[in-house]
Design a protein around this motif. Sequence first.
Motif, PDB file in Angstrom:
ATOM      1  N   TYR A  61       0.835  -1.209   0.000  1.00  0.00           N
ATOM      2  CA  TYR A  61       0.000   0.000   0.000  1.00  0.00           C
ATOM      3  C   TYR A  61       0.872   1.263   0.000  1.00  0.00           C
ATOM      4  O   TYR A  61       0.649   2.198  -0.774  1.00  0.00           O
ATOM      5  CB  TYR A  61      -0.917  -0.030   1.219  1.00  0.00           C
ATOM      6  CG  TYR A  61      -1.845   1.155   1.350  1.00  0.00           C
ATOM      7  CD1 TYR A  61      -2.996   1.249   0.581  1.00  0.00           C
ATOM      8  CD2 TYR A  61      -1.574   2.178   2.264  1.00  0.00           C
ATOM      9  CE1 TYR A  61      -3.849   2.328   0.704  1.00  0.00           C
ATOM     10  CE2 TYR A  61      -2.423   3.262   2.388  1.00  0.00           C
ATOM     11  CZ  TYR A  61      -3.561   3.333   1.610  1.00  0.00           C
ATOM     12  OH  TYR A  61      -4.403   4.409   1.737  1.00  0.00           O
ATOM     13  N   LEU A  62       1.894   1.269   0.851  1.00  0.00           N
ATOM     14  CA  LEU A  62       2.780   2.442   0.917  1.00  0.00           C
ATOM     15  C   LEU A  62       3.602   2.587  -0.360  1.00  0.00           C
ATOM     16  O   LEU A  62       3.847   3.710  -0.832  1.00  0.00           O
ATOM     17  CB  LEU A  62       3.709   2.314   2.126  1.00  0.00           C
ATOM     18  CG  LEU A  62       3.046   2.377   3.508  1.00  0.00           C
ATOM     19  CD1 LEU A  62       4.069   2.165   4.606  1.00  0.00           C
ATOM     20  CD2 LEU A  62       2.324   3.714   3.703  1.00  0.00           C
ATOM     21  N   ASN A  65       1.338   4.031  -3.190  1.00  0.00           N
ATOM     22  CA  ASN A  65       1.094   5.457  -2.963  1.00  0.00           C
ATOM     23  C   ASN A  65       2.357   6.282  -3.138  1.00  0.00           C
ATOM     24  O   ASN A  65       2.316   7.410  -3.658  1.00  0.00           O
ATOM     25  CB  ASN A  65       0.520   5.672  -1.556  1.00  0.00           C
ATOM     26  CG  ASN A  65      -0.964   5.367  -1.493  1.00  0.00           C
ATOM     27  OD1 ASN A  65      -1.789   6.075  -2.061  1.00  0.00           O
ATOM     28  ND2 ASN A  65      -1.299   4.294  -0.790  1.00  0.00           N
ATOM     29  N   PHE A  92      -0.298  12.291   0.303  1.00  0.00           N
ATOM     30  CA  PHE A  92      -1.651  12.217   0.841  1.00  0.00           C
ATOM     31  C   PHE A  92      -2.706  12.372  -0.263  1.00  0.00           C
ATOM     32  O   PHE A  92      -3.784  11.764  -0.181  1.00  0.00           O
ATOM     33  CB  PHE A  92      -1.851  13.284   1.929  1.00  0.00           C
ATOM     34  CG  PHE A  92      -1.212  12.919   3.237  1.00  0.00           C
ATOM     35  CD1 PHE A  92      -1.715  11.877   3.999  1.00  0.00           C
ATOM     36  CD2 PHE A  92      -0.105  13.604   3.705  1.00  0.00           C
ATOM     37  CE1 PHE A  92      -1.129  11.528   5.208  1.00  0.00           C
ATOM     38  CE2 PHE A  92       0.486  13.266   4.911  1.00  0.00           C
ATOM     39  CZ  PHE A  92      -0.020  12.214   5.656  1.00  0.00           C
ATOM     40  N   SER A  94      -2.274  11.154  -3.190  1.00  0.00           N
ATOM     41  CA  SER A  94      -2.261   9.820  -3.784  1.00  0.00           C
ATOM     42  C   SER A  94      -3.121   8.856  -2.969  1.00  0.00           C
ATOM     43  O   SER A  94      -3.864   8.036  -3.530  1.00  0.00           O
ATOM     44  CB  SER A  94      -0.824   9.294  -3.866  1.00  0.00           C
ATOM     45  OG  SER A  94      -0.800   7.965  -4.326  1.00  0.00           O
ATOM     46  N   ILE A  95      -3.044   8.941  -1.654  1.00  0.00           N
ATOM     47  CA  ILE A  95      -3.874   8.082  -0.795  1.00  0.00           C
ATOM     48  C   ILE A  95      -5.359   8.337  -1.055  1.00  0.00           C
ATOM     49  O   ILE A  95      -6.159   7.404  -1.184  1.00  0.00           O
ATOM     50  CB  ILE A  95      -3.527   8.308   0.690  1.00  0.00           C
ATOM     51  CG1 ILE A  95      -2.122   7.777   0.999  1.00  0.00           C
ATOM     52  CG2 ILE A  95      -4.562   7.638   1.592  1.00  0.00           C
ATOM     53  CD1 ILE A  95      -1.691   8.006   2.426  1.00  0.00           C
ATOM     54  N   GLU A  96      -5.736   9.611  -1.143  1.00  0.00           N
ATOM     55  CA  GLU A  96      -7.139   9.961  -1.382  1.00  0.00           C
ATOM     56  C   GLU A  96      -7.602   9.478  -2.751  1.00  0.00           C
ATOM     57  O   GLU A  96      -8.736   9.014  -2.916  1.00  0.00           O
ATOM     58  CB  GLU A  96      -7.315  11.472  -1.257  1.00  0.00           C
ATOM     59  CG  GLU A  96      -7.018  12.001   0.130  1.00  0.00           C
ATOM     60  CD  GLU A  96      -6.831  13.502   0.149  1.00  0.00           C
ATOM     61  OE1 GLU A  96      -7.088  14.143  -0.900  1.00  0.00           O
ATOM     62  OE2 GLU A  96      -6.415  14.050   1.191  1.00  0.00           O
ATOM     63  N   LEU A  98      -6.211   6.909  -4.538  1.00  0.00           N
ATOM     64  CA  LEU A  98      -6.217   5.439  -4.556  1.00  0.00           C
ATOM     65  C   LEU A  98      -7.472   4.893  -3.895  1.00  0.00           C
ATOM     66  O   LEU A  98      -8.034   3.885  -4.339  1.00  0.00           O
ATOM     67  CB  LEU A  98      -4.970   4.909  -3.851  1.00  0.00           C
ATOM     68  CG  LEU A  98      -4.693   3.409  -3.977  1.00  0.00           C
ATOM     69  CD1 LEU A  98      -4.239   3.067  -5.387  1.00  0.00           C
ATOM     70  CD2 LEU A  98      -3.643   2.956  -2.965  1.00  0.00           C
ATOM     71  N   ALA A  99      -7.910   5.560  -2.835  1.00  0.00           N
ATOM     72  CA  ALA A  99      -9.110   5.115  -2.121  1.00  0.00           C
ATOM     73  C   ALA A  99     -10.385   5.686  -2.721  1.00  0.00           C
ATOM     74  O   ALA A  99     -11.473   5.435  -2.201  1.00  0.00           O
ATOM     75  CB  ALA A  99      -9.016   5.516  -0.650  1.00  0.00           C
ATOM     76  N   GLU A 120      -4.273   5.515 -11.300  1.00  0.00           N
ATOM     77  CA  GLU A 120      -4.227   5.204  -9.873  1.00  0.00           C
ATOM     78  C   GLU A 120      -5.587   4.757  -9.361  1.00  0.00           C
ATOM     79  O   GLU A 120      -5.670   3.857  -8.508  1.00  0.00           O
ATOM     80  CB  GLU A 120      -3.747   6.423  -9.078  1.00  0.00           C
ATOM     81  CG  GLU A 120      -3.567   6.111  -7.604  1.00  0.00           C
ATOM     82  CD  GLU A 120      -2.954   7.248  -6.825  1.00  0.00           C
ATOM     83  OE1 GLU A 120      -2.529   7.013  -5.669  1.00  0.00           O
ATOM     84  OE2 GLU A 120      -2.888   8.382  -7.350  1.00  0.00           O
ATOM     85  N   GLY A 124      -6.231   1.294  -7.585  1.00  0.00           N
ATOM     86  CA  GLY A 124      -6.851   1.237  -6.263  1.00  0.00           C
ATOM     87  C   GLY A 124      -8.050   0.317  -6.228  1.00  0.00           C
ATOM     88  O   GLY A 124      -8.235  -0.449  -5.271  1.00  0.00           O
TER      89      GLY A 124
END
Length: 309
Positions: A61-62, A65, A92, A94-96, A98-99, A120, A124
């Motif tokens: 996951y890391l 991202n 951050f 990228s996290i948003e 991906l999710a 992405e 995700g």
Amino acid sequence: MSHAKARNSSKALPMQLAAKVGSNVSRMEKLGVSRFDLADPYHLALTLGWGQFLLALIGLYLAINGLFALLYFIKPGSVSNLPAYSLVDAFFFSIETLATVGYGNMAPISLYGHVVSAVETFVGTLLTAVMTGLVFVRFSKPKAKILFADKPVLLWRKGRASLMIRIGNGRLHPLHEATVRITSLQTGDSPDGQRFRRSVDLKLARDDMPFFPLTWTLIHEIGPDSPLQDLLLPDSPSLQDSSSRLLVSVVARDPSLGAQVYSTQAYSGVDIAVGMRYVDAISSAPDGSSVADMRLLSSVEPDVEAPGH
């Protein structure tokens, strides 16, 4: 192609296998195979321990991202409200993405940003589906809860030796259609001096149990046809000192799971308690029902009929 695979496998690091052997741990080693086979990620994901699986999941996951954060970072101006050359903000975002959360503060505004965010988002969605499936499979794998005595016992009845191993049902409900096998793994030397291994199934007094609610003592009578008979001869090494191994495999159907469950246990010669017998682990309640104390499953006491008693 097959020769190339063979050459690659020969370079793999040795893989150590640990098998529980009574109260000890017997270690085996394989050369030419790799413990972590990246060509078979599904099997790898299912055989990892839960701690290793979660660490691998977090690491993946890391890593994903971090990769997409770098793509946003190297192209300033591709995302609105994303400070230029701020890797933390890019991470951050990228996290948003991906999710597929999308808080609205930052959004792609260039063709480059739209392409990267679209890729992405796809990654995700795929990652979520794969990880959900793997977690479900790991949770849904049927597991047996067969309990094994720490030591087999060797006792005498009417002048004949018998090998006994007690097992117990660790579930609160009975298991059905249980079958068991005890295999003796022995090493020896052939007349020409070659070392060899052989596996022989031991004949049991009973090897199946249609209804397995509490405990079950497996009995192998060491008669003239037993592969263990030679180990009891005066001029042969004792059963405890021999290099033989006993493998116990149990197959049963768990009605609550609607599936077959499997369990195995291995013992070495030093695990065998000679001249001992199992303490009775089943008693009767005042209402007449049977009560099994699984804490006594491995408890033994001297056998009064053993030679020397």
